[in-house]
Scaffold this motif. Structure first.
Motif, PDB file in Angstrom:
ATOM      1  N   ASP A 272      37.419  38.454  32.507  1.00 60.29           N
ATOM      2  CA  ASP A 272      37.938  39.124  33.692  1.00 60.29           C
ATOM      3  C   ASP A 272      36.850  39.260  34.757  1.00 60.29           C
ATOM      4  OD1 ASP A 272      36.338  41.300  32.965  1.00 60.29           O
ATOM      5  OD2 ASP A 272      38.019  42.546  32.328  1.00 60.29           O
TER       6      ASP A 272
ATOM      7  N   GLU B  74      43.987  36.368  29.314  1.00 59.39           N
ATOM      8  CA  GLU B  74      44.895  36.210  30.455  1.00 59.39           C
ATOM      9  C   GLU B  74      44.140  35.940  31.756  1.00 59.39           C
ATOM     10  OE1 GLU B  74      48.026  35.890  30.160  1.00 59.39           O
ATOM     11  OE2 GLU B  74      48.358  36.666  28.144  1.00 59.39           O
ATOM     12  N   SER B  75      42.825  35.770  31.670  1.00 58.38           N
ATOM     13  CA  SER B  75      41.990  35.533  32.845  1.00 58.38           C
ATOM     14  C   SER B  75      41.455  34.108  32.860  1.00 58.38           C
ATOM     15  CB  SER B  75      40.813  36.516  32.865  1.00 58.38           C
ATOM     16  OG  SER B  75      41.252  37.814  33.161  1.00 58.38           O
TER      17      SER B  75
ATOM     18  N   VAL C  37      51.587  39.986  38.236  1.00 58.70           N
ATOM     19  CA  VAL C  37      51.580  40.393  36.836  1.00 58.70           C
ATOM     20  C   VAL C  37      52.715  41.386  36.631  1.00 58.70           C
ATOM     21  CG1 VAL C  37      50.257  41.579  35.050  1.00 58.70           C
ATOM     22  CG2 VAL C  37      49.097  40.047  36.643  1.00 58.70           C
TER      23      VAL C  37
ATOM     24  N   GLN D  10      51.887  38.178  32.068  1.00 59.96           N
ATOM     25  CA  GLN D  10      50.652  38.951  32.045  1.00 59.96           C
ATOM     26  C   GLN D  10      49.438  38.209  32.591  1.00 59.96           C
ATOM     27  OE1 GLN D  10      50.663  42.274  31.271  1.00 59.96           O
ATOM     28  NE2 GLN D  10      52.850  41.866  31.338  1.00 59.96           N
TER      29      GLN D  10
ATOM     30  N   ARG E 234      46.693  36.760  34.861  1.00 59.47           N
ATOM     31  CA  ARG E 234      46.112  37.122  36.157  1.00 59.47           C
ATOM     32  C   ARG E 234      45.437  35.922  36.816  1.00 59.47           C
ATOM     33  NH1 ARG E 234      45.772  41.170  32.826  1.00 59.47           N
ATOM     34  NH2 ARG E 234      43.755  40.767  31.899  1.00 59.47           N
TER      35      ARG E 234
ATOM     36  N   MET F 296      46.201  35.042  40.647  1.00 59.15           N
ATOM     37  CA  MET F 296      45.577  36.000  41.563  1.00 59.15           C
ATOM     38  C   MET F 296      44.062  35.838  41.573  1.00 59.15           C
ATOM     39  SD  MET F 296      47.830  39.483  41.134  1.00 59.15           S
ATOM     40  CE  MET F 296      47.584  39.619  39.379  1.00 59.15           C
ATOM     41  N   GLN F 297      43.466  35.632  40.397  1.00 60.00           N
ATOM     42  CA  GLN F 297      42.016  35.469  40.320  1.00 60.00           C
ATOM     43  C   GLN F 297      41.553  34.196  41.028  1.00 60.00           C
ATOM     44  OE1 GLN F 297      41.741  35.670  36.059  1.00 60.00           O
ATOM     45  NE2 GLN F 297      41.232  37.857  36.074  1.00 60.00           N
TER      46      GLN F 297
ATOM     47  N   SER G  32      41.503  35.171  44.704  1.00 60.58           N
ATOM     48  CA  SER G  32      40.932  36.469  45.085  1.00 60.58           C
ATOM     49  C   SER G  32      39.655  36.354  45.919  1.00 60.58           C
ATOM     50  CB  SER G  32      40.732  37.376  43.872  1.00 60.58           C
ATOM     51  OG  SER G  32      39.797  36.847  42.977  1.00 60.58           O
TER      52      SER G  32
ATOM     53  N   THR H 155      51.501  39.270  46.087  1.00 62.00           N
ATOM     54  CA  THR H 155      51.546  39.101  44.632  1.00 62.00           C
ATOM     55  C   THR H 155      52.785  39.777  44.027  1.00 62.00           C
ATOM     56  OG1 THR H 155      50.202  41.076  44.265  1.00 62.00           O
ATOM     57  CG2 THR H 155      49.028  38.968  44.454  1.00 62.00           C
TER      58      THR H 155
END
Length: 180
Positions: free
Chosen positions: A23, A31-32, A70, A75, A77, A80-81, A84, A100
């Motif tokens: 993360d 999930e990252s 999310v 779930q 991310r 978005m990451q 970002s 989002t």
């Protein structure tokens, strides 16, 4: 002004058995993005924040950015990451919004929202849904081939041509090993 250009990317690299996800704080998170994915997310800042992009004249700085949100049943991310770092810079420089609110399976909601935007839009999404998004946005069956499972290094571009849309694929060529 109306919607003139839509640039679509797959989220950056996800965890693999050899390279786990982390993360924003560097904590392990499946999930990252993987570390390579975070490298791509950083490199995308210069890719989309140059007008015009030296790699491809079709790439412009987006007026709004969409990334899968999310929520229940979604779930991850990673979308978005991926955007970002770019979103943070553009929000400071131009007040560019990052939207989002649509989960990855909410293609109808995403497309309706995008169609009401002006200028250039960037969408970071689940690769299995990108062809469907292109076809719904264009109101045509442009039918690009499904996004390859092993590719994180390209951009699909829709450009308005009167009432129709033209579709094109452009390589990112940002990291070692990217394809042209």
């Amino acid at each position: 002004m109306s919607l003139q250009k839509v640039m679509l990317i797959r989220h950056a690299e996800k965890p693999s058995p050899d390279d786990g996800g982390v993360d924003e704080a560097g904590k392990p998170d499946s999930e990252s993005l993987s570390p390579r994915g975070w490298q791509r997310a950083g490199a995308l800042v210069r890719f989309f924040y140059r007008d015009p992009c030296p790699a491809a004249a079709e790439i412009v700085t987006p007026d709004v950015i969409f990334a899968a949100g999310v929520g229940s049943g979604s779930q991850s991310r990673r979308s978005m990451q991926t955007v970002s770092p770019l979103s943070a810079l553009l929000h400071m420089e131009r007040s560019t919004p990052l939207v989002t609110q649509h989960l990855k399976d909410d293609v109808d909601g995403l497309v309706a929202d995008v169609k009401h935007r002006d200028g250039a839009v960037l969408i970071a999404w689940e690769h299995k849904l990108l062809a469907q998004i292109v076809n719904q946005l264009s109101d045509q069956q442009l039918s690009p081939a499904p996004w390859p499972d092993d590719r994180f290094d390209m951009v699909w571009i829709l450009v308005r041509a009167g009432k129709a849309w033209n579709w094109r694929q452009v390589p990112q060529r940002l990291l070692a090993g990217d394809s042209s």
